[in-house]
Design a protein around this motif. Structure first.
Motif, PDB file in Angstrom:
ATOM      1  N   ARG A   1       0.828  -1.205   0.000  1.00 27.79           N
ATOM      2  CA  ARG A   1       0.000   0.000   0.000  1.00 27.79           C
ATOM      3  C   ARG A   1       0.860   1.251   0.000  1.00 27.79           C
ATOM      4  NH1 ARG A   1      -3.184  -2.501   4.220  1.00 27.79           N
ATOM      5  NH2 ARG A   1      -4.881  -3.622   3.222  1.00 27.79           N
ATOM      6  N   ALA A   2       1.933   1.218   0.786  1.00 27.43           N
ATOM      7  CA  ALA A   2       2.818   2.380   0.871  1.00 27.43           C
ATOM      8  C   ALA A   2       3.428   2.683  -0.498  1.00 27.43           C
ATOM      9  CB  ALA A   2       3.914   2.136   1.901  1.00 27.43           C
ATOM     10  N   GLN A   3       3.840   1.651  -1.228  1.00 29.53           N
ATOM     11  CA  GLN A   3       4.409   1.848  -2.557  1.00 29.53           C
ATOM     12  C   GLN A   3       3.380   2.419  -3.517  1.00 29.53           C
ATOM     13  OE1 GLN A   3       5.849  -2.085  -3.352  1.00 29.53           O
ATOM     14  NE2 GLN A   3       7.897  -1.647  -2.563  1.00 29.53           N
ATOM     15  N   ARG A   4       2.162   1.894  -3.452  1.00 26.53           N
ATOM     16  CA  ARG A   4       1.085   2.366  -4.327  1.00 26.53           C
ATOM     17  C   ARG A   4       0.763   3.828  -4.024  1.00 26.53           C
ATOM     18  NH1 ARG A   4      -3.288  -1.053  -2.943  1.00 26.53           N
ATOM     19  NH2 ARG A   4      -1.977  -2.755  -3.601  1.00 26.53           N
ATOM     20  N   ASN A   5       0.637   4.128  -2.732  1.00 24.75           N
ATOM     21  CA  ASN A   5       0.312   5.493  -2.322  1.00 24.75           C
ATOM     22  C   ASN A   5       1.421   6.468  -2.690  1.00 24.75           C
ATOM     23  OD1 ASN A   5      -2.029   4.475  -1.278  1.00 24.75           O
ATOM     24  ND2 ASN A   5      -1.381   4.605   0.860  1.00 24.75           N
ATOM     25  N   GLN A   6       2.655   6.024  -2.528  1.00 22.94           N
ATOM     26  CA  GLN A   6       3.800   6.870  -2.835  1.00 22.94           C
ATOM     27  C   GLN A   6       3.808   7.243  -4.306  1.00 22.94           C
ATOM     28  OE1 GLN A   6       7.672   5.035  -2.449  1.00 22.94           O
ATOM     29  NE2 GLN A   6       8.562   6.927  -1.671  1.00 22.94           N
ATOM     30  N   SER A   7       3.472   6.292  -5.154  1.00 27.26           N
ATOM     31  CA  SER A   7       3.420   6.542  -6.587  1.00 27.26           C
ATOM     32  C   SER A   7       2.387   7.622  -6.912  1.00 27.26           C
ATOM     33  CB  SER A   7       3.081   5.240  -7.313  1.00 27.26           C
ATOM     34  OG  SER A   7       2.683   5.500  -8.624  1.00 27.26           O
ATOM     35  N   VAL A   8       1.202   7.495  -6.334  1.00 23.80           N
ATOM     36  CA  VAL A   8       0.145   8.476  -6.581  1.00 23.80           C
ATOM     37  C   VAL A   8       0.549   9.830  -6.032  1.00 23.80           C
ATOM     38  CG1 VAL A   8      -2.244   9.089  -6.050  1.00 23.80           C
ATOM     39  CG2 VAL A   8      -1.663   6.738  -6.633  1.00 23.80           C
ATOM     40  N   ARG A   9       1.110   9.836  -4.823  1.00 19.32           N
ATOM     41  CA  ARG A   9       1.536  11.094  -4.201  1.00 19.32           C
ATOM     42  C   ARG A   9       2.596  11.787  -5.042  1.00 19.32           C
ATOM     43  NH1 ARG A   9       2.899   8.915   0.587  1.00 19.32           N
ATOM     44  NH2 ARG A   9       0.880   8.457   1.451  1.00 19.32           N
ATOM     45  N   ARG A  10       3.529  10.998  -5.567  1.00 18.36           N
ATOM     46  CA  ARG A  10       4.625  11.562  -6.366  1.00 18.36           C
ATOM     47  C   ARG A  10       4.090  12.207  -7.650  1.00 18.36           C
ATOM     48  NH1 ARG A  10       7.562   7.097  -7.515  1.00 18.36           N
ATOM     49  NH2 ARG A  10       8.554   7.115  -5.484  1.00 18.36           N
TER      50      ARG A  10
END
Length: 84
Positions: free
Chosen positions: A13-22
């Motif tokens: 989830r953290a990786q997925r969220n980080q991608s969207v945030r970036r």
């Protein structure tokens, strides 16, 4: 061991969220650069794109609704200063 599974899910989830945030942050930065350039033709689509990404981040639960609204408002205010 449910804790191990939860830890694995958390990483995903953290990786997925980080991608969207970036991508959202990059779009906002691009919109700000476009406004600074002073060209309305470039700034308007850039801001529209950034707003769209903010809305998607809210929909996915990555950003809080009010946080996205504040950012959208600030972008719109900068665009309005440019057009007026």
């Amino acid at each position: 061991m449910p804790a191990k599974k939860a830890a694995r899910q958390s990483v995903k989830r953290a990786q997925r969220n980080q991608s969207v945030r970036r991508t959202t942050r990059s779009a906002i930065a691009g919109a700000r650069r476009a406004v600074r350039s002073g060209d309305t033709e470039v700034a308007e689509p850039a801001i529209r794109h950034a707003i769209s990404l903010l809305d998607k981040a809210v929909k996915k639960g990555i950003l809080h609704k009010n946080n996205a609204s504040r950012r959208k408002s600030r972008l719109a205010a900068r665009l309005n200063q440019l057009t007026n």
